[in-house]
Enzyme design. Sequence first.
Site, PDB file in Angstrom:
ATOM      1  N   LYS A 183       0.849  -1.201   0.000  1.00 24.22           N
ATOM      2  CA  LYS A 183       0.000   0.000   0.000  1.00 24.22           C
ATOM      3  C   LYS A 183       0.885   1.253   0.000  1.00 24.22           C
ATOM      4  CE  LYS A 183      -2.896   3.107   2.025  1.00 24.22           C
ATOM      5  NZ  LYS A 183      -2.150   4.321   2.215  1.00 24.22           N
ATOM      6  N   GLU A 257       9.839   0.579  10.772  1.00 22.78           N
ATOM      7  CA  GLU A 257      10.866   1.602  10.596  1.00 22.78           C
ATOM      8  C   GLU A 257      10.158   2.928  10.820  1.00 22.78           C
ATOM      9  OE1 GLU A 257      12.825   4.286   9.767  1.00 22.78           O
ATOM     10  OE2 GLU A 257      12.898   3.836   7.627  1.00 22.78           O
ATOM     11  N   GLU A 388      10.165  15.116  16.270  1.00 23.08           N
ATOM     12  CA  GLU A 388      10.534  14.993  14.862  1.00 23.08           C
ATOM     13  C   GLU A 388       9.718  16.018  14.071  1.00 23.08           C
ATOM     14  OE1 GLU A 388       9.332  11.414  12.687  1.00 23.08           O
ATOM     15  OE2 GLU A 388      11.333  11.364  11.821  1.00 23.08           O
TER      16      GLU A 388
HETATM   17  P1  TAP Z   1       2.194   7.737   8.718  1.00 27.34           P
HETATM   18  O1  TAP Z   1       2.162   7.351  10.097  1.00 27.34           O
HETATM   19  O2  TAP Z   1       3.513   7.821   8.081  1.00 27.34           O
HETATM   20  O3  TAP Z   1       1.430   6.625   7.878  1.00 27.34           O
HETATM   21  C1  TAP Z   1       0.243   6.700   7.290  1.00 27.34           C
HETATM   22  C2  TAP Z   1       0.108   5.371   6.563  1.00 27.34           C
HETATM   23  O4  TAP Z   1      -0.165   4.347   7.512  1.00 27.34           O
HETATM   24  C3  TAP Z   1      -0.972   5.361   5.576  1.00 27.34           C
HETATM   25  O5  TAP Z   1      -0.569   4.569   4.469  1.00 27.34           O
HETATM   26  C4  TAP Z   1      -2.101   4.676   6.310  1.00 27.34           C
HETATM   27  O6  TAP Z   1      -2.938   3.991   5.438  1.00 27.34           O
HETATM   28  C5  TAP Z   1      -1.370   3.703   7.182  1.00 27.34           C
HETATM   29  N1  TAP Z   1      -2.068   3.409   8.425  1.00 27.34           N
HETATM   30  C6  TAP Z   1      -2.639   4.280   9.267  1.00 27.34           C
HETATM   31  N2  TAP Z   1      -3.166   3.625  10.324  1.00 27.34           N
HETATM   32  C7  TAP Z   1      -2.893   2.313  10.140  1.00 27.34           C
HETATM   33  C8  TAP Z   1      -3.144   1.135  10.895  1.00 27.34           C
HETATM   34  N3  TAP Z   1      -3.780   1.172  12.062  1.00 27.34           N
HETATM   35  N4  TAP Z   1      -2.720  -0.041  10.403  1.00 27.34           N
HETATM   36  C9  TAP Z   1      -2.063  -0.102   9.225  1.00 27.34           C
HETATM   37  N5  TAP Z   1      -1.789   0.974   8.471  1.00 27.34           N
HETATM   38  C10 TAP Z   1      -2.196   2.182   8.931  1.00 27.34           C
HETATM   39  O7  TAP Z   1       1.431   9.082   8.557  1.00 27.34           O
HETATM   40  P2  TAP Z   1       1.744  10.382   7.729  1.00 27.34           P
HETATM   41  O8  TAP Z   1       0.607  11.273   7.987  1.00 27.34           O
HETATM   42  O9  TAP Z   1       2.065  10.056   6.322  1.00 27.34           O
HETATM   43  O10 TAP Z   1       3.052  11.000   8.399  1.00 27.34           O
HETATM   44  C11 TAP Z   1       2.994  11.557   9.697  1.00 27.34           C
HETATM   45  C12 TAP Z   1       4.351  11.588  10.328  1.00 27.34           C
HETATM   46  O11 TAP Z   1       4.995  10.335  10.143  1.00 27.34           O
HETATM   47  C13 TAP Z   1       5.353  12.561   9.717  1.00 27.34           C
HETATM   48  O12 TAP Z   1       5.212  13.843  10.225  1.00 27.34           O
HETATM   49  C14 TAP Z   1       6.656  11.953  10.090  1.00 27.34           C
HETATM   50  O13 TAP Z   1       7.031  12.351  11.375  1.00 27.34           O
HETATM   51  C15 TAP Z   1       6.376  10.493  10.128  1.00 27.34           C
HETATM   52  N6  TAP Z   1       6.887   9.817   8.930  1.00 27.34           N
HETATM   53  C16 TAP Z   1       7.935   9.041   9.106  1.00 27.34           C
HETATM   54  C17 TAP Z   1       8.448   8.402   8.008  1.00 27.34           C
HETATM   55  C18 TAP Z   1       9.616   7.520   8.191  1.00 27.34           C
HETATM   56  S1  TAP Z   1      10.529   7.193   6.912  1.00 27.34           S
HETATM   57  N7  TAP Z   1       9.879   6.967   9.326  1.00 27.34           N
HETATM   58  C19 TAP Z   1       7.909   8.559   6.758  1.00 27.34           C
HETATM   59  C20 TAP Z   1       6.780   9.355   6.602  1.00 27.34           C
HETATM   60  C21 TAP Z   1       6.275   9.975   7.725  1.00 27.34           C
HETATM   61  P3  TAP Z   1      -4.489   4.458   5.302  1.00 27.34           P
HETATM   62  O14 TAP Z   1      -4.473   5.863   4.834  1.00 27.34           O
HETATM   63  O15 TAP Z   1      -5.081   3.517   4.335  1.00 27.34           O
HETATM   64  O16 TAP Z   1      -5.018   4.307   6.682  1.00 27.34           O
END
Ligand code: TAP
Length: 484
Positions: A183, A257, A388
Amino acid sequence: MNFLDYAPAPESAAILNLRDEYGLFINGEFVAGNGESFTTISPATEKHIATVSCANEQDVDAAVVAARRAYEKTWSRMSGADRGKYLFRIARLVQERARELAVAESLDNGKPIKESRDVDIPLVAAWFFYYAGWADKLDYAGMGPNPRSLGVAAQVIPWNFPLLMLAWKIAPALAAGNTVVLKPAETTPLTALLFAEILQQADLPAGVVNIVTGAGSTGSALVNHADVNKVAFTGSTAVGRQIARSTAGTSKKLTLELGGKGANIVFDDAPIDQAVEGIVNGIFFNQGQVCCAGSRLLVQESIHDDVVERLKARLSTLRVGDPLDKNTDVGAINSASQLGRMRELSDIGEQEGAERWSPACNLPSDGFWFPPTIFTNVSTSSRIARDEIFGPVLSVLTFRTPAEAIAKANNTPYGLSAGIWTDKGSRILAVADKLRAGVVWANTFNKFDPASPFGGYKESGYGREGGKQGLHAYLAPTVPNRSA
Ligand code: TAP
């Protein structure tokens, strides 16, 4: 195609041939999803790029069923050497379509084209080449003779390196003999969909890789599907915690990660100009939207003023703007919500007494933009030193002794990355040994190689991606039969 209103460089427009609408990639074909569609936009202009299907539970189930069938009937029965041939083919096709993939990545993500062209896409090919080489050598992976694949892998990837994170997840999974349902992030689905076309070109057997785009609930439907054997997630610590809870008590193997708050430590004997380049690369590469970013600069007190002055001079030369312009150094922020978080935390930094500085730059009026920013006079307890920010924001702190540098660097709930800048090799080894970070760079930063394992400690997650260790996430060990 309406995104061309944006008028990217003519060369870029000519090589991108996007569809207006994308379905889900299930069992080797693009199919219409059963859920609503959503739009992916260019973060540099807020203009529509394409409409993308949002997979609901029924679609996710169809993808997992296809992956299971492909696992049982084809992929787990194929020799490692034959699996490797598919991976080599995919790697070569990525190279052939590299320019198109780089433009699509910059358009959808907002990162400068020189990064997607020179870093992201070459590394994607490198990852597939590297794991292609492992497919017939799994006996040497350190998991015992004839280690077993796990089955169906559910993979949820972030938006900061969309195609590279896909490669980090899919290449080792396939090399080890698993099938995949992946996904992509809601804001950056495009390159995963172009990658699905590459899989068709490579004649990968149907169902071995399935791509389910979605927003809101697709990720949890996938991770919680009962017929998934392995879950790999890269993203926020908050979502990582939810996934750890929801997979607890199941037989699903989990790797996470998550976030980071990397310390870049500069000692007074460091080559300062080289260190300044490394600091800039550490925090402004990909607009600082990097889990292993060097977002905390720890600089020895005696050289603080000199380093900050040189940093400001260097930042004044960075070009912020159109991601598709080859001269751009700092592109657009990926989404309005990320931009909001950067603004909020930076305002808090000022309220908490830190001094904020950005070079003069003309930010475009449309799209999501944040100037390269440095905070000095930052205290260790400040939010900008602890949280972060995931943006182009550097918090500068000082130290007097190596022991103080190590203590401050480790004073974070995260443990993903760190950098050390010094002329003394012995100091590099002594300090690196005491840093609680999964990756420690010395006199460089943000260097990636498929042969090097990458991953965190503490709240940065667990498991390693890359290298031989990256295979362990996708294999079950076998115990040698000692009586035989
Ligand atoms: P994230 O936490 O990065 O992830 C959102 C993703 O997780 C979406 O694909 C979502 O899919 C999925 N997801 C959400 N709830 C879930 C669950 N209970 N079970 C399985 N999958 C689930 O959120 P974001 O808004 O993109 O980023 C927010 C913060 O994450 C950033 O500010 C940053 O700090 C951090 N971030 C870290 C990284 C790395 S590389 N560590 C990368 C990006 C972001 P659905 O939309 O289908 O629910």
